[in-house]
Design a protein around this motif. Structure first.
Motif, PDB file in Angstrom:
ATOM      1  N   VAL A  38       0.798  -1.517  -0.058  1.00  0.00           N
ATOM      2  CA  VAL A  38      -0.001  -0.024   0.032  1.00  0.00           C
ATOM      3  C   VAL A  38       0.957   1.188  -0.091  1.00  0.00           C
ATOM      4  O   VAL A  38       0.689   2.247  -0.623  1.00  0.00           O
ATOM      5  N   ALA A  39       2.046   1.276   0.833  1.00  0.00           N
ATOM      6  CA  ALA A  39       2.811   2.373   0.912  1.00  0.00           C
ATOM      7  C   ALA A  39       3.555   2.834  -0.599  1.00  0.00           C
ATOM      8  O   ALA A  39       3.651   3.919  -0.824  1.00  0.00           O
ATOM      9  N   SER A  40       3.708   1.707  -1.408  1.00  0.00           N
ATOM     10  CA  SER A  40       4.351   1.912  -2.447  1.00  0.00           C
ATOM     11  C   SER A  40       3.280   2.657  -3.778  1.00  0.00           C
ATOM     12  O   SER A  40       3.666   3.151  -4.525  1.00  0.00           O
ATOM     13  N   LYS A  41       1.856   2.756  -3.248  1.00  0.00           N
ATOM     14  CA  LYS A  41       0.826   3.430  -3.941  1.00  0.00           C
ATOM     15  C   LYS A  41       0.552   4.937  -3.455  1.00  0.00           C
ATOM     16  O   LYS A  41      -0.198   5.282  -3.816  1.00  0.00           O
ATOM     17  N   ILE A  42       1.440   5.232  -2.612  1.00  0.00           N
ATOM     18  CA  ILE A  42       1.186   6.425  -1.896  1.00  0.00           C
ATOM     19  C   ILE A  42       2.293   7.530  -2.114  1.00  0.00           C
ATOM     20  O   ILE A  42       3.461   7.098  -1.835  1.00  0.00           O
ATOM     21  N   ASN A  43       2.050   8.700  -2.306  1.00  0.00           N
ATOM     22  CA  ASN A  43       2.850   9.882  -2.670  1.00  0.00           C
ATOM     23  C   ASN A  43       2.645  10.725  -1.353  1.00  0.00           C
ATOM     24  O   ASN A  43       1.578  11.563  -1.451  1.00  0.00           O
ATOM     25  N   VAL A  81      -6.955  16.056   5.817  1.00  0.00           N
ATOM     26  CA  VAL A  81      -6.300  15.253   4.646  1.00  0.00           C
ATOM     27  C   VAL A  81      -6.421  16.090   3.391  1.00  0.00           C
ATOM     28  O   VAL A  81      -7.752  16.195   3.237  1.00  0.00           O
ATOM     29  N   PHE A  82      -5.709  16.315   2.632  1.00  0.00           N
ATOM     30  CA  PHE A  82      -5.890  16.860   1.130  1.00  0.00           C
ATOM     31  C   PHE A  82      -5.229  15.713   0.401  1.00  0.00           C
ATOM     32  O   PHE A  82      -4.253  15.434   0.858  1.00  0.00           O
ATOM     33  N   TYR A  83      -6.266  15.074  -0.515  1.00  0.00           N
ATOM     34  CA  TYR A  83      -5.761  14.121  -1.276  1.00  0.00           C
ATOM     35  C   TYR A  83      -6.225  14.171  -2.721  1.00  0.00           C
ATOM     36  O   TYR A  83      -7.280  14.938  -3.104  1.00  0.00           O
ATOM     37  N   ARG A  84      -5.631  13.607  -3.416  1.00  0.00           N
ATOM     38  CA  ARG A  84      -6.083  13.142  -5.283  1.00  0.00           C
ATOM     39  C   ARG A  84      -5.289  12.064  -5.536  1.00  0.00           C
ATOM     40  O   ARG A  84      -4.363  11.525  -5.091  1.00  0.00           O
ATOM     41  N   PHE A  85      -6.112  11.428  -6.442  1.00  0.00           N
ATOM     42  CA  PHE A  85      -5.452  10.123  -7.061  1.00  0.00           C
ATOM     43  C   PHE A  85      -4.932  10.447  -8.594  1.00  0.00           C
ATOM     44  O   PHE A  85      -5.325  11.356  -9.159  1.00  0.00           O
ATOM     45  N   LYS A  86      -3.818  10.171  -8.750  1.00  0.00           N
ATOM     46  CA  LYS A  86      -3.124  10.312 -10.030  1.00  0.00           C
ATOM     47  C   LYS A  86      -3.071   9.000 -10.618  1.00  0.00           C
ATOM     48  O   LYS A  86      -2.690   7.756  -9.986  1.00  0.00           O
ATOM     49  N   LEU A 128      -1.863   7.413  -4.581  1.00  0.00           N
ATOM     50  CA  LEU A 128      -2.688   8.461  -3.919  1.00  0.00           C
ATOM     51  C   LEU A 128      -1.748   9.452  -3.244  1.00  0.00           C
ATOM     52  O   LEU A 128      -0.736   9.268  -2.347  1.00  0.00           O
ATOM     53  N   GLU A 129      -1.922  10.655  -3.631  1.00  0.00           N
ATOM     54  CA  GLU A 129      -1.266  11.739  -3.282  1.00  0.00           C
ATOM     55  C   GLU A 129      -1.995  12.360  -2.060  1.00  0.00           C
ATOM     56  O   GLU A 129      -3.121  12.559  -1.985  1.00  0.00           O
ATOM     57  N   MET A 130      -1.126  12.540  -0.946  1.00  0.00           N
ATOM     58  CA  MET A 130      -1.699  13.233   0.291  1.00  0.00           C
ATOM     59  C   MET A 130      -0.902  14.179   0.905  1.00  0.00           C
ATOM     60  O   MET A 130       0.159  14.164   0.942  1.00  0.00           O
TER      61      MET A 130
END
Length: 135
Positions: A38-43, A81-86, A128-130
């Motif tokens: 999961v951590a590999s999918k998070i920026n 939390v501010f987030y968006r998916f790339k 997932l950018e957070m």
């Protein structure tokens, strides 16, 4: 003239730190409870401030990727939390125009689920950018 430091004189811990892959160092920014897959999918932009992504479900329906991610606040105080998916194609390039940033409050010791759908079938991966703020 500065004396050269022989590699044998450098402690093994320092050598191990120098040889650690960049991805592993990036994954360490996240809460230890966050699985590495999961951590590999998070920026993460900045500190996590007690927000952990405990689970992420990615499913392809009708040739379009959909994602659900569970964000947990392991602290007692609320976090914003501010987030968006790339969305990414098979070469790692962006797909679509990109999502706008969304804002969400995660209560202390609470959990929220965020969801998104890929803009096209060309998307085969995501990040997932957070950005997490204390208040």
């Amino acid at each position: 003239m500065r004396p050269r430091l022989a590699l044998a004189a450098v402690p093994a811990v320092v050598c191990a730190a120098l040889l650690t892959p960049v991805g592993a160092a990036h994954a360490q920014q996240h809460d230890p409870a966050t699985p590495l897959a999961v951590a590999s999918k998070i920026n993460l932009r900045g500190e996590a401030h007690g927000i952990a992504v405990r689970e992420m479900r990615i499913v392809r329906k009708n040739d379009i990727l959909t994602v659900q991610a569970d964000l947990s606040n392991v602290g007692r105080t609320d976090r914003t939390v501010f987030y968006r998916f790339k969305w990414l194609d098979n070469l790692g390039g962006p797909v679509g125009d990109g999502e706008a940033w969304k804002q969400m409050r995660v209560l202390g010791l609470g959990q929220q689920t965020v969801k998104s759908v890929a803009p096209t079938s060309a998307a085969i991966d995501l990040r997932l950018e957070m950005n997490v703020e204390l208040r």
